[in-house]
Design a protein around this motif. Structure first.
Motif, short mmCIF file in Angstrom:
data_model
loop_
_atom_site.label_atom_id
_atom_site.label_comp_id
_atom_site.label_asym_id
_atom_site.label_seq_id
_atom_site.Cartn_x
_atom_site.Cartn_y
_atom_site.Cartn_z
N GLY A 51 0.83 -1.19 0.00
CA GLY A 51 0.00 0.00 0.00
C GLY A 51 0.87 1.25 0.00
N ILE A 52 0.25 2.37 -0.24
CA ILE A 52 0.95 3.65 -0.32
C ILE A 52 0.46 4.54 0.82
CG2 ILE A 52 1.40 5.66 -1.78
CD1 ILE A 52 0.49 3.76 -4.17
N PRO A 53 1.37 5.06 1.63
CA PRO A 53 0.94 5.96 2.71
C PRO A 53 0.16 7.14 2.13
CG PRO A 53 3.23 5.33 3.01
CD PRO A 53 2.82 4.84 1.65
N SER A 54 -0.90 7.54 2.81
CA SER A 54 -1.75 8.62 2.30
C SER A 54 -0.97 9.91 2.07
CB SER A 54 -2.94 8.86 3.25
OG SER A 54 -2.47 9.16 4.54
N LYS A 55 0.04 10.17 2.87
CA LYS A 55 0.85 11.38 2.70
C LYS A 55 1.65 11.37 1.39
CE LYS A 55 4.85 9.70 5.18
NZ LYS A 55 5.98 10.02 6.00
N ASP A 56 1.86 10.19 0.82
CA ASP A 56 2.64 10.06 -0.41
C ASP A 56 1.79 10.07 -1.67
OD1 ASP A 56 5.08 9.83 0.96
OD2 ASP A 56 4.82 7.68 1.22
N LEU A 57 0.50 9.87 -1.54
CA LEU A 57 -0.36 9.76 -2.73
C LEU A 57 -0.35 11.00 -3.60
CD1 LEU A 57 -3.44 7.82 -1.31
CD2 LEU A 57 -1.80 7.02 -3.03
N GLU A 58 -0.30 12.17 -3.00
CA GLU A 58 -0.34 13.41 -3.75
C GLU A 58 0.87 13.58 -4.68
OE1 GLU A 58 -0.27 18.00 -2.51
OE2 GLU A 58 -1.90 16.84 -1.59
N GLN A 59 2.00 13.04 -4.29
CA GLN A 59 3.23 13.18 -5.08
C GLN A 59 3.58 11.95 -5.89
OE1 GLN A 59 5.42 14.24 -1.43
NE2 GLN A 59 6.17 15.99 -2.61
N LEU A 60 2.75 10.94 -5.85
CA LEU A 60 3.06 9.64 -6.44
C LEU A 60 3.46 9.69 -7.90
CD1 LEU A 60 3.14 6.60 -5.86
CD2 LEU A 60 0.76 6.50 -6.64
N PHE A 61 2.89 10.60 -8.67
CA PHE A 61 3.16 10.65 -10.10
C PHE A 61 4.23 11.67 -10.49
CE2 PHE A 61 -1.14 8.86 -9.85
CZ PHE A 61 -0.91 7.66 -10.51
N GLU A 62 4.92 12.21 -9.50
CA GLU A 62 6.01 13.14 -9.79
C GLU A 62 7.26 12.32 -10.12
OE1 GLU A 62 6.61 16.13 -6.82
OE2 GLU A 62 4.47 16.58 -6.72
N PRO A 63 8.01 12.74 -11.15
CA PRO A 63 9.23 12.01 -11.51
C PRO A 63 10.20 11.89 -10.33
CG PRO A 63 8.70 13.62 -13.20
CD PRO A 63 7.77 13.87 -12.05
N ILE A 121 -6.31 4.05 -5.57
CA ILE A 121 -6.93 3.78 -4.27
C ILE A 121 -5.93 2.91 -3.53
CG2 ILE A 121 -8.85 2.69 -3.06
CD1 ILE A 121 -10.49 3.14 -5.68
N SER A 122 -5.52 3.34 -2.34
CA SER A 122 -4.52 2.57 -1.63
C SER A 122 -4.74 2.64 -0.13
CB SER A 122 -3.12 3.08 -1.97
OG SER A 122 -2.14 2.23 -1.43
N LYS A 123 -4.48 1.52 0.52
CA LYS A 123 -4.56 1.45 1.97
C LYS A 123 -3.27 0.82 2.47
CE LYS A 123 -9.46 1.46 2.26
NZ LYS A 123 -10.69 0.88 2.53
#
Length: 129
Positions: free
Chosen positions: A68-80, A114-116
């Motif tokens: 899963g992906i921590p919620s704090k990281d989701l916003e930046q997930l698609f940044e190179p 969507i990640s938990k």
């Protein structure tokens, strides 16, 4: 098939039809999400892909039951070069998801995540007919 004998579980829903997409770009993007599903869920259940042909759209979902992906990281997930804070011990460049997103958008598609944490992630690609 992975070294740990897991296979991708594939489900196709609806009646198939053709869309005008760049098959090379879409193939690369899907390959990235499938690879990540295996990479980040070693020792867990088999990842699953659902291809859903709906009346007005095609949806492709790649889901795993891994880190899963921590919620704090989701916003930046698609940044190179960005990598989630919980994967530092796994090899990667942080480029795959950003490139895959670009390829999807070049084909006028959308992506949703969507990640938990510790339960898995689902990447949903949507292309309108």
């Amino acid at each position: 098939i992975q070294e740990d004998s897991r296979k991708m579980d594939l489900e196709v829903q609806g009646k198939s039809y053709k869309l005008d997409l760049d098959s090379s770009l879409i193939s690369h993007a899907i390959s990235n999400f499938v690879s990540n599903a295996f990479k980040y869920s070693v020792g867990q259940a088999e990842p699953k892909m659902i291809i859903s042909f709906k009346k007005q759209s095609l949806t492709i979902s790649v889901k795993d039951s891994g880190l899963g992906i921590p919620s704090k990281d989701l916003e930046q997930l698609f940044e190179p070069f960005y990598r989630a804070s919980n994967v530092s011990d796994l090899i990667g460049t942080g480029l795959g998801t950003s490139i895959a997103k670009e390829y999807i958008e070049l084909n006028h598609g959308e992506i949703e995540v969507i990640s938990k944490l510790n339960r898995g992630s689902e990447f949903i690609l949507k292309f309108n007919k």
